[in-house]
Design a protein around this motif. Structure first.
Motif, short mmCIF file in Angstrom:
data_model
loop_
_atom_site.label_atom_id
_atom_site.label_comp_id
_atom_site.label_asym_id
_atom_site.label_seq_id
_atom_site.Cartn_x
_atom_site.Cartn_y
_atom_site.Cartn_z
N ALA A 161 -17.35 16.50 -23.96
CA ALA A 161 -15.93 16.78 -23.79
C ALA A 161 -15.07 15.51 -23.95
O ALA A 161 -14.09 15.53 -24.71
CB ALA A 161 -15.66 17.45 -22.45
N PRO A 162 -15.39 14.40 -23.26
CA PRO A 162 -14.55 13.21 -23.45
C PRO A 162 -14.60 12.65 -24.87
O PRO A 162 -13.61 12.09 -25.36
CB PRO A 162 -15.10 12.20 -22.43
CG PRO A 162 -16.43 12.71 -22.03
CD PRO A 162 -16.39 14.18 -22.19
N THR A 163 -15.75 12.81 -25.53
CA THR A 163 -15.84 12.32 -26.90
C THR A 163 -14.97 13.14 -27.83
O THR A 163 -14.24 12.59 -28.67
CB THR A 163 -17.30 12.34 -27.38
OG1 THR A 163 -18.08 11.51 -26.51
CG2 THR A 163 -17.42 11.83 -28.80
N ARG A 164 -15.00 14.45 -27.69
CA ARG A 164 -14.16 15.30 -28.53
C ARG A 164 -12.67 15.04 -28.27
O ARG A 164 -11.86 15.03 -29.20
CB ARG A 164 -14.50 16.77 -28.30
CG ARG A 164 -15.90 17.13 -28.80
CD ARG A 164 -16.16 18.63 -28.72
NE ARG A 164 -17.55 18.90 -29.02
CZ ARG A 164 -18.07 18.93 -30.25
NH1 ARG A 164 -17.28 18.70 -31.29
NH2 ARG A 164 -19.36 19.18 -30.44
N SER A 165 -12.32 14.83 -27.02
CA SER A 165 -10.94 14.51 -26.69
C SER A 165 -10.50 13.20 -27.35
O SER A 165 -9.40 13.10 -27.89
CB SER A 165 -10.77 14.43 -25.17
OG SER A 165 -9.47 14.02 -24.82
N ALA A 166 -11.39 12.20 -27.30
CA ALA A 166 -11.07 10.90 -27.91
C ALA A 166 -10.96 11.01 -29.43
O ALA A 166 -10.11 10.35 -30.04
CB ALA A 166 -12.12 9.88 -27.52
N ILE A 167 -11.83 11.81 -30.04
CA ILE A 167 -11.75 11.98 -31.50
C ILE A 167 -10.39 12.54 -31.88
O ILE A 167 -9.75 12.09 -32.84
CB ILE A 167 -12.89 12.89 -31.99
CG1 ILE A 167 -14.24 12.17 -31.84
CG2 ILE A 167 -12.67 13.28 -33.45
CD1 ILE A 167 -15.45 13.06 -32.11
N ALA A 168 -9.89 13.51 -31.12
CA ALA A 168 -8.57 14.08 -31.39
C ALA A 168 -7.47 13.02 -31.31
O ALA A 168 -6.49 13.05 -32.06
CB ALA A 168 -8.28 15.22 -30.43
#
Length: 303
Positions: A161-168
């Protein structure tokens, strides 16, 4: 000179206050030259004290627990490691408006390596030998809990979840659909078998010293934890290039799943750091961008 902030939660303080704290608590060192160190570190302010000492002061309350770890564990692990680590010589207390404990350590000579520089295989093998020695060190009765439990080194699934948020948040900085697709591929790897070892957790160029192209020191032990050894493999992508990465992989001797978890950790750490520090910490942003690019290229080649 006011200390430049990286985080909103940092207190305002300056070098004058640090001089007064040193004079108050360690008068033998009063009057020594005090100069800020240019560093990609994010948890501590560092200043040279004379030509043989370095002062480290936590930037935020969240970094304060690392003081006790840096005081205790490097002196225990250091004799088992094949490269020098900084050993704290004194621990200061809050004062002169600064709210937390801080340390004075011996200064280690060397310079930070540059991501992607072709150092040959010597540095890569040195790094592999260091990691093998650290991971082989006896954890004794220590447990992966409290200060030795890290947000790095646990289950890779917790990073999704934090990785996907950061990618965005990287929109306009990176090819977001490509990086998201690479993350999908990178995280599709078996979790560790539960074996837990000492891990540094932040082996990146700003925490490494080299001399004549060989490893001369490993800095910043505030993230020391007990966890998945894969997290220390991130140096393969945040520093090394093709020849060095190949030599490192052979010398470090991990299985395929561990290697691929390390690659996933490198991508996750890179994309979380990059948008956060792109304007405030250019050195760390460059490292983060390099490791993202290396993982993307690595996975794209094997897709």
């Amino acid at each position: 000179m006011l200390i430049t902030k990286l985080h909103d939660a940092e207190p305002d303080f300056d070098t004058r206050q640090v001089r007064l704290m040193i004079a108050d608590q360690f008068p033998a060192w009063a009057g020594l030259p005090l100069e800020p160190v240019s560093s990609s570190g994010t948890d501590n302010v560092m200043l040279t004290l004379g030509d043989r000492l370095v002062v480290r002061l936590p930037r935020t309350a969240a970094a304060v627990p690392s003081i006790s770890k840096e005081w205790k564990y490097p002196r225990l692990l250091g004799p088992q490691l094949p490269a020098p680590v900084p050993i704290p010589l004194a621990q200061g207390t809050s004062g002169r408006g600064y709210p937390w404990p801080w340390t004075v350590s011996g200064w280690l000579e060397g310079e930070n390596p540059s991501p992607g520089h072709a150092y040959g295989t010597g540095l890569a093998i040195d790094l592999a030998n260091f990691i093998r020695a650290l991971h082989a060190a006896d954890v004794g009765n220590e447990a992966a809990a409290g200060p030795l439990q890290s947000y790095r080194g646990g289950q890779l699934a917790s990073r999704d979840a934090p990785t996907r948020s950061a990618i965005a948040k990287c929109a306009g900085l990176l090819d977001v659909p490509l990086v998201a697709a690479v993350w999908d591929a990178a995280r599709d790897v078996a979790e560790g078998d539960g074996a837990r070892v000492w891990i540094h957790t932040d082996l990146q160029p700003g925490n490494l010293l080299i001399a004549n192209g060989r490893l001369a020191g490993v800095l910043d032990w505030g993230g020391l934890a007990i966890g998945d050894p894969a997290v220390d493999l991130i140096v393969a992508w945040n520093l090394l290039e093709g020849e060095g990465r190949t030599a490192f992989r052979e010398a470090v001797g991990v299985d395929r799943a561990t290697w691929e978890r390390g690659r996933a950790w490198a991508l996750s750490i890179g994309v979380i750091a990059y948008p956060y520090y792109v304007h405030t910490n250019p050195a760390l942003a460059r490292v983060s961008k390099y490791q993202i690019e290396q993982v993307v290229a690595d996975i794209s080649r094997t897709a």
